[in-house]
Every structure is written in structure tokens, then in C-alpha cells.
Enzyme design. Structure first.
Site, PDB file in Angstrom:
ATOM      1  CB  SER A  81      22.390  -4.716  56.457  1.00 46.01           C
ATOM      2  OG  SER A  81      23.133  -5.823  55.971  1.00 46.01           O
ATOM      3  CE  LYS A  82      23.161  -3.761  64.119  1.00 41.17           C
ATOM      4  NZ  LYS A  82      21.819  -3.990  64.618  1.00 41.17           N
ATOM      5  NE  ARG A  83      23.855  -9.326  54.271  1.00 39.11           N
ATOM      6  CZ  ARG A  83      24.410  -9.088  53.087  1.00 39.11           C
ATOM      7  NH1 ARG A  83      25.500  -9.716  52.739  1.00 39.11           N
ATOM      8  NH2 ARG A  83      23.871  -8.232  52.252  1.00 39.11           N
TER       9      ARG A  83
ATOM     10  N   GLY B  62      29.244  -4.656  58.202  1.00 35.57           N
ATOM     11  CA  GLY B  62      30.074  -4.038  59.252  1.00 35.57           C
ATOM     12  C   GLY B  62      29.252  -3.002  59.986  1.00 35.57           C
TER      13      GLY B  62
END
Ligand code: GLU
Length: 492
Positions: free
Chosen positions: A254-256, A258
């Protein structure tokens, strides 16, 4: 299997597609090309609230960038269209009606407030949440009263209260779900729009989909779909659920972690060939060791049997390494062409545009060993382009070279280099080696000083090649600037 292979990628247009979704599309495409089947793009756009402007374009752009051409779908049409679910509402409504008539589905008039209160109560009592089948057995009079009150119902599927739903997944093997844990889910909403479950089943059937390939997040939807297939009298497709991509911490990518959208990787300077190769190998392998494979090799050798059940790790270091390999496999001309837009975007604004392609072509051989992404190039090559260098005086000196020696060396180099009529590598090397001897310094000392003078860095591609590409005029200007920098420094 005698039916021709027909697989579909069925994204919802909710944003820029995640690499995980695109990887699903890749498996669809690869499998279709491997078997000579058809790859269909179907847009699941019935969730109006989640629809995003530009998402359809981003889906198509992602597929096109990777070279995943679809045989049926938006832009190309096909015999089983329309390929937008929002244009197929009547089909879903008919199927829902048919199921109500057959007694496999029913109208539900429960208000959102009642459902919310029910959920809260179930949670408080630590019960499994889900619809309590309140409207399942309404009498005709009760139903008539709700209708008369103008309540618009949803249609719910009547899930059998007992028994099991089993199927064979081509990756997960035999899967069994107890029907008692499946609630009477909504098929058709009160506004006449289908839920994902109904639309997916109707479309997979009417589009003659042979294999449903999707990530394991949808595994729990499969029994609901199978129950609907049975009730509708349709033959179900084969199921191929594959693991979702996870980061090093085993959490879903996920965006966590990158960047996650395929187009973001494109914008960071990863090549489509890399992404194709890299994403395929997260979850499929030829022989557990081959890493670099062309698209054709992958298509030829692909098999669902070699798709993994676990371990779909996204390894960023491997991606960088692989991209470096693909970058170095490009011809100089091809790489230069690909680098131009990145240099244009990331070089400092004072560098004159448009950039000179021929100059870029000369720089490329000097930097390509060092870059892993197209974006990296601007930082490595910046000193080739900027007009003025910021010389850091301390870089000219080291244990063996003091400022005085550096200055003398630069002045002598300036004199001798200005007399050369061309800057070719051999000539530069011969001239400067002789100069070092004459000055009584080690060649390395002189070269370091010149490296700093012409590039303002202490680590660069090979010096003579670099100076030759920079050219005489630029080098002389820089050496002069370095002399005055060092001279001023000494005076101050
Ligand atoms: N529309 C679903 C998605 O967004 C499709 C799931 C499926 O392949 O059935 O991923």
C-alpha cells in the site's frame, strides 16, 4: 477444457491502477496469449460513489504502457458488449427478477437505519455481522404494505441455510465454505444498480468467461457467485485466485510502502519491460531461478500450475536491479531517447532547453552503468549540463595535495590544454600524464584536481571520456573558474 479460453480484467474505475491489479491483468493477458484465447477488458463502473474522473483513462494507459492489448472492450468493441457495466443495467435487473420469481431471491425493505442498528447490536453481542433475513419471509400483505408506503426495495439473494459450497480453485485447490456463514447479500440496489456480485456473475456468464483470474481478496466472494450461478442455471467459470502482493513486512502493498500505482513506476523511470518481467515473477516462476525473461519467453512458458500460493513479495531492490539490467540492454540511441524527457524534467531549470540529443547520446555511455532508473540520470549527469559549477575548494586538496600544488597543477594544465586543438581521450591522457611527470606529482593527484575542476565532483565517470564529452570550451571555462576559486581562497 474444450471451450476456448476467455479471460477478463474487470477493474473498477476508482483511481490510478495499483500494480497488484495490473499484475492480475498481466496474468489474464499472458494466459490468453499462451492459449490463443481472448483477453477482455470490462469496466465495472456501477459503484457511482467510488467512480473517479480520469480513472478509465489511467486503466487503459497502464495496460497500453505494458503492452497488454485487449481483444474486446472499450475502444475496440467486440461481440459481447457493451463492456461498461453501467450500460448493462437491464441484464442485471432481468437476472434479479428471474431469481425472485424462482424463489432464490427476495425484496428487502429494511431501512439503512435498521441495518445499522442491527450491525451495532451484533457487534456488541460479539456475533457475526450480517443481514438477519427479516424480509425473507414477508407475507404478500406485508410486502404490499411496504410497497404502498413507497419504500423502494433492494433484492437479496436467498442463501441456503444449510450445506456447503465447494469448488476447486486452480491455485488454492479444494475450497469449502459453510453456507451458514454467508448472509443474504444484496444483488440489486434500490436504485436499480447491481452490486459487484450480481454484475460479475451475469457478465462472466454472458461474456462466456472461461477462467476468472483475480486476487485472493475475492476468494470469499466465490461461494456467493457459485450459489448465484446454480440458481440461475449457469455453468460457472474456473477460478484462479492468486495471492496479493505484500511488502517486506508481509502487509498488503500500500501507499505506506511507497509508490503503488503502475503509472507512478513509469514516472519514476522504470521501463515497461522491467515491470512486465518483475510483476510476472511475483507469484509465478519458470524454474525458481530464472530472473530475466522476455515477454515472449514468459508467454511461451506460462502455466497456472506454476503460480504460487504464497510469498508474493514486492522486493524494491530487485526491481531496481532488474531495471538496471534492462536499461543496460538498450541501445545508446534508444536509451538517449528514453532519457530525454526525464532529463528535461529533472535537470535544474537554468539548463537551456531543448536539450541537445546528440550531446545526450555522448553522455549516455558514461552514465548508463550507474543508473537504475531513468530518473536517476539527471543527478548523475547534471554537471554535464549546467553552465556554472559550484566548486568546493576543500575537494581540491587531500593528504598529498595542498592548495598550492593544486593551483600550480591547474594553471599548468590550463596552459597546456589550451594549446590542444581537439579533446580526444588518448590525446588528453598522454598530455596530462606527461604534465604530471613534469610537475613531479603523481598522475592520480593531477587527475583528481582536474576532475574536481571540470565536474565539481570527486566521483565521476572516467576523467578523459568525461572531459572529451564536455569539450574543450566547457573544460577550459571550468578550469579557469577553478583557478580563480582556488586563488581567491588562498588570498582570503
Ligand atoms: N471490479 C473488481 C475489482 O475492482 C473485479 C474483481 C473480479 O475480478 O471479479 O477488482
Amino acid at each position: 477444457m474444450t471451450e476456448p479460453v476467455r479471460v477478463r480484467f474487470a477493474p473498477s474505475p476508482t483511481g490510478k491502477p495499483h500494480v497488484g491489479n495490473i499484475r492480475t491483468a498481466m496474468y489474464d493477458w499472458i494466459f490468453a496469449r499462451h492459449t490463443g484465447g481472448k483477453f477482455i477488458l470490462r469496466i465495472e463502473d456501477t459503484d457511482v460513489a467510488r467512480k473517479k474522473e480520469g480513472a478509465l483513462e489511467a486503466i487503459m494507459e497502464s495496460l497500453k504502457w505494458l503492452g497488454l492489448d485487449w481483444d474486446e472492450g472499450p475502444e475496440v468493441g467486440g461481440d459481447y458488449g457493451p463492456y461498461f457495466q453501467s450500460q448493462r443495467l437491464e441484464l442485471y435487473q432481468k437476472a434479479a427478477k428471474k431469481l425472485v420469481e424462482k424463489g432464490n431471491a427476495y425484496y428487502c425493505y429494511c431501512s439503512p437505519e435498521r441495518l445499522e442498528a442491527l450491525r451495532k447490536e451484533q457487534e456488541a453481542r460479539k456475533l457475526q455481522t450480517g443481514y438477519d433475513r427479516f424480509c425473507r419471509n414477508l407475507s404478500p400483505q406485508e410486502r404490499a404494505a411496504k410497497e404502498a408506503a413507497g419504500i423502494k426495495p433492494v433484492v437479496r439473494f436467498k442463501v441456503p441455510e444449510q450445506g456447503q459450497t465447494r469448488f476447486h480453485d486452480l491455485i488454492y485447490g479444494d475450497v469449502v465454505f459453510e453456507n451458514s456463514i454467508i448472509d443474504d447479500f444484496v444483488m440489486l440496489k434500490s436504485d436499480g444498480y447491481p452490486t459487484y456480485h450480481l454484475a460479475s456473475v451475469v457478465d462472466d456468464h454472458t461474456m462466456k468467461i472461461s477462467h476468472v483470474i483475480r486476487d485472493e481478496g475475492w476468494l470469499s466472494s466465490a461461494p456467493r457467485h457459485l450459489l448465484m450461478y446454480k440458481a440461475l442455471g449457469y455453468e460457472p467459470p474456473l477460478y484462479v485466485h492468486h495471492p496479493v502482493i505484500v511488502g517486506a513486512d508481509r502487509a498488503k502493498l500500500s501507499k505506506r510502502h511507497g509508490a503503488v500505482a503502475l503509472l507512478d513506476f513509469r514516472d519514476m523511470g522504470y521501463l515497461p519491460e522491467t515491470m512486465f518481467n518483475f510483476l510476472t515473477l511475483i507469484g509465478w516462476s519458470l524454474d525458481d531461478k530464472t530472473e530475466i525473461m522476455t515477454r515472449q519467453q514468459i508467454v511461451e512458458n506460462f502455466s497456472i500450475e506454476r503460480m504460487g500460493k504464497t510469498g508474493a513479495f514486492f522486493n524494491m531492490e530487485k526491481l531496481d536491479w532488474m531495471n538496471g539490467v534492462y536499461i543496460r540492454g538498450l541501445t545508446i540511441d534508444d536509451l538517449s531517447e528514453k532519457l530525454l524527457p526525464f532529463l528535461d524534467k529533472y535537470l535544474p531549470p537554468e539548463v537551456k532547453r531543448p536539450l541537445d540529443v546528440n550531446y545526450v547520446r555522448q553522455i549516455v555511455p558514461l552514465i548508463r552503468e550507474r543508473i537504475n532508473t531513468l530518473k536517476d540520470a539527471a543527478a548523475y549527469a547534471e554537471f554535464f549540463f549546467v553552465d556554472k559549477l559550484e566548486h568546493d575548494a576543500s575537494k581540491f586538496t587531500d593528504k598529498k595535495t595542498n592548495a598550492e600544488t593544486a593551483l600550480t597543477a591547474l594553471k599548468s594544465a590550463e596552459e597546456i590544454l589550451s594549446s590542444l586543438d581537439s579533446f580526444d581521450c588518448d590525446q588528453l591522457e598522454n598530455t596530462l600524464r606527461r604534465l604530471a611527470e613534469k610537475l613531479g606529482v603523481k598522475a592520480g593527484q593531477l587527475f583528481n584536481v582536474l576532475r574536481v575542476a571540470t565536474t565539481a565532483r570527486d566521483a565521476t565517470p572516467p576523467l578523459f571520456e568525461t572531459m572529451a564529452v564536455l569539450g574543450k570550451e566547457r573544460c577550459m571555462k571550468r578550469i579557469k573558474a577553478a583557478i580563480s576559486r582556488l586563488g581567491n581562497n588562498r588570498d582570503s
